[in-house]
Write an enzyme that holds these catalytic residues in place. Sequence first.
Site, short mmCIF file in Angstrom:
data_model
loop_
_atom_site.label_atom_id
_atom_site.label_comp_id
_atom_site.label_asym_id
_atom_site.label_seq_id
_atom_site.Cartn_x
_atom_site.Cartn_y
_atom_site.Cartn_z
N GLU A 44 0.83 -1.21 0.00
CA GLU A 44 0.00 0.00 0.00
C GLU A 44 0.87 1.27 0.00
O GLU A 44 1.80 1.39 0.81
CB GLU A 44 -0.91 0.00 1.24
CG GLU A 44 -1.81 1.21 1.37
CD GLU A 44 -2.68 1.16 2.61
OE1 GLU A 44 -3.62 1.97 2.70
OE2 GLU A 44 -2.42 0.31 3.50
N LYS A 111 -9.20 2.69 -2.84
CA LYS A 111 -9.53 2.09 -1.54
C LYS A 111 -10.94 2.52 -1.11
O LYS A 111 -11.28 3.71 -1.13
CB LYS A 111 -8.49 2.53 -0.51
CG LYS A 111 -8.59 1.84 0.85
CD LYS A 111 -7.39 2.26 1.72
CE LYS A 111 -7.37 1.57 3.05
NZ LYS A 111 -6.19 1.98 3.86
N CYS A 147 -5.73 -2.88 2.11
CA CYS A 147 -5.66 -2.87 3.58
C CYS A 147 -7.01 -2.95 4.29
O CYS A 147 -7.58 -4.03 4.41
CB CYS A 147 -4.87 -1.65 4.05
SG CYS A 147 -4.09 -1.91 5.68
#
Length: 539
Positions: A44, A111, A147
């Site tokens: 990330e 994300k 994540c």
Amino acid sequence: MNRTLSISIAQLNLLVGDIKGNSERILKIVKKYDKYSDIIIFSELSLTGYPPEDLIFRSDFKKDCLIQLKRIQKASKHTAIILGHPWYEKNKIFNALSFFYKEKLISRYFKQSLPNYGVFDELRYFTSVHKNCIVKFKNYRLGLLICEDIWNNKIINSIKNAGAEMLLTINASPFEIHKQKIRNNLLFYHCKKFNIPIIYLNQVGAQDELIFDGNSIILANKGKQIYQLNEFKEQIATVYFKNLTLINKNKKNKKTSYIEQTYKALVMSTYDYINKNNFNGAILGLSGGIDSSLTVTIAVDAIGKERVQAIMMPFRYTRKISILNAKIQAKLLGIKINIININSIFDEFIKLIKPIIKDIKYTVVEENIQARCRAIILMAISNKYNKLVLTTSNKSESAVGYSTLYGDLAGGFNILKDISKTLVFKLAKYRNTISTIIPKNIINRAPSAELAPRQLDQDTLPPYSVLDKILKEYIENNLSKNELIKLGFNKKIVYKIIDLIDNNEYKRRQSPIGPKITVRNFGKDRRYPITSGFKNKII
């Protein structure tokens, strides 16, 4: 249909803000692995390092990102590259993942779940886009995540129902005590429930107070097939799939205790902070007590004995055994130690201020002057040789204000900032199981700051076994005074300890940073106002 897929996972320790340097590392890895890897995955925000914080708002930062993204895209001629990076579009910024192949952008994912708790401030920087990303590649349907997305059951359900047959998630998940077990249990749950292979790549290394433990893991066949990367170390590994079956042999990390994990985390954090900030080494006051003894040991394990310097600064209240302990410790570690008596420095200070402060002896004024004399010596040597001053206050002392502003709090990095006194002893005993470095009489001695005759910590504090339990419940679990008393803690002790914690916020705010270990440290995790009328009253 016979489907084979090779994926290289790059668990790297990257430097925040070093966009070109990180890009060069990424390109070298691509060049090395593109001969036999279908896909190479990076973590990330790997292009910028995580977390970039307010650097991300700079126009020159944005420009550098776009330049290096183009270079990496061109490097995808023979192998696909999955890369984490910020993406700028109109007036918005996204925490993004790009899938490059044959020099083209195949897909870009933003994300969905942006954490905004504890140490995370992603809503400050990024915009969320609630849209799944599935890439068809080599006859596989790859679901891409970043994540926090993997912690969101709704997102996992959605991407699975959309046809993903393998999950690839890039992460920058910080270390906390016991978090690794929680994280792995979550991944096993998803893998078993949906019978879907999961590739979980986590970054490794330390960034200011955050620590990233690596521990990347690949799961398949309902969690029966496991391949795990190292903890607290860089590693690049290649895994092979055939028809969703992981070909690599099972490789699970040896189970380690939370004490061992914590020690490794502190060592890595110290190493990265000193080296990434270009210090020549470390210097600290070695008192002969347990805190400085553990601190110097971690420093030597992190950067080597040649780069660590200890200064023993006795005063008239310092016991002979303390000086002896410091000498023994230095000899065991093989480090240089200098002994500088501060009596004359202290006496000169007293002489100068006595006309203003007449009654000085045996007060907090005298105690604090001792600590500040020592700080001046350490900072002078630090300035001369570009060595980082390590402070040695533990979390228990910081909580109740048992440390001196511009004295033992003066320095650049506090290894024990999030380590309670009881955990200090456990870590010292653990380190001695590797080799006896910390003398037993240091571990067995009653703690004392030795700022007054026959002084002991427990003259004014409850036993640390009691104190640390109260601190944990109040700081980490947010219990009130009333709730603590209901748990069975003594009412007077609870009142005293909580008042000390609340009244010393101003002091903690001026202390150096240190590695985050627990679920709530004295840093980004706990943002209490210094000036406050709130009191934890008994209801």
